[in-house]
Design an enzyme around this catalytic site. Structure first.
Site, PDB file in Angstrom:
ATOM      1  N   ASP A   9       0.863  -1.176   0.000  1.00 22.33           N
ATOM      2  CA  ASP A   9       0.000   0.000   0.000  1.00 22.33           C
ATOM      3  C   ASP A   9       0.901   1.227   0.000  1.00 22.33           C
ATOM      4  O   ASP A   9       1.822   1.326   0.822  1.00 22.33           O
ATOM      5  CB  ASP A   9      -0.894   0.017   1.239  1.00 22.33           C
ATOM      6  CG  ASP A   9      -1.782  -1.222   1.333  1.00 22.33           C
ATOM      7  OD1 ASP A   9      -1.971  -1.888   0.294  1.00 22.33           O
ATOM      8  OD2 ASP A   9      -2.271  -1.509   2.433  1.00 22.33           O
ATOM      9  N   ASP A 129     -15.663  -5.170  -0.103  1.00 22.02           N
ATOM     10  CA  ASP A 129     -15.212  -4.851   1.247  1.00 22.02           C
ATOM     11  C   ASP A 129     -16.410  -4.934   2.196  1.00 22.02           C
ATOM     12  O   ASP A 129     -17.475  -4.379   1.897  1.00 22.02           O
ATOM     13  CB  ASP A 129     -14.611  -3.449   1.285  1.00 22.02           C
ATOM     14  CG  ASP A 129     -13.547  -3.238   0.211  1.00 22.02           C
ATOM     15  OD1 ASP A 129     -12.928  -4.232  -0.214  1.00 22.02           O
ATOM     16  OD2 ASP A 129     -13.339  -2.077  -0.201  1.00 22.02           O
TER      17      ASP A 129
END
Length: 232
Positions: A9, A129
């Site tokens: 990330d 998600d």
């Protein structure tokens, strides 16, 4: 472990691992290109890259993604802030194998479908998600949408490359996976990936046994809690 996909990330030019996505929490891992090279040299052939700044609308880290694509990975999947056809095409031109979409799938389906038509179904992965409410999270995990099962059905209709089920409740916490995910894995068409809370080899074994092709690992991976990993 061929089923493991390490995640990188990126935020403001640094590789980070946040806790439940909260800026300023977790680990700062340093230069993302150097980290990607370490992963490649350790023998990992697949990598999962997320541009956190693009996702939050505060910048982009495409220059780092471009360099990571030159390293030689067999498979690179990239997500974060892909909201128009031009950006999608630009990332594909860097030799990214697949793009990951989440919120846009559930908030602007027409735009998402246009992107799919432009780059091809086989280059698109949707991350569903969710949290313990078993509802799809959107808009930076701040809002809830439809139930997971309905989200999977919606994505299945497009016959895309695959789906990532991301358990946000334990994301970045190393507190374990969502074991009820076994009920959803069998519903997914295409490649099945899981992310969120992976903390041990037993978690990975369970996910493989219930049908997941790949497991995306982050915090536990970089804390060397998973067998055979010693990257940082």
């Amino acid at each position: 472990m061929n089923e493991i996909i390490p995640s990188i990330d990126i935020s403001f030019g640094k590789a980070v691992k946040r806790i439940r996505g909260v800026r300023g929490t977790g680990l700062v891992l340093g230069n993302p290109i150097e980290l990607a090279n370490k992963l490649y040299n350790e023998g990992y052939s697949r990598i999962h890259v997320v541009d956190l700044d693009a996702a939050e609308g505060v910048g982009n880290n495409e220059m780092y993604i471009k360099e990571i694509c030159k390293i030689g990975f067999d498979w690179i999947q990239v997500g974060g802030g892909i909201r128009d056809v031009e950006k999608a095409k630009r990332l594909i031109s860097l030799d990214v194998n697949a793009l990951i979409f989440s919120t846009i799938v559930f908030t602007n389906f027409n735009l998402f479908y246009n992107i799919v038509r432009e780059i091809g179904n086989n280059r698109v992965i949707v991350s569903i998600d969710y949290d313990d409410t078993k509802r799809v999270l959107i808009s930076g995990w701040k809002e809830r949408s439809m139930e997971i099962i309905d989200g999977i059905k919606k994505v299945n209709e497009l016959e895309l490359l695959g789906i990532i089920l991301t358990y946000v409740t334990n994301e970045g916490t190393v507190k374990g996976i969502d074991y009820s995910v076994k009920d959803y894995a069998k519903l997914i068409r295409g490649v099945k990936e899981y992310a969120g809370g992976v903390s041990s080899d037993s978690d990975i074994t369970f996910l493989k046994n219930v049908g997941f092709d790949y497991i995306i690992v982050g915090m536990a991976f970089y804390l060397n809690k998973i067998r055979g990993t010693n990257v940082v």
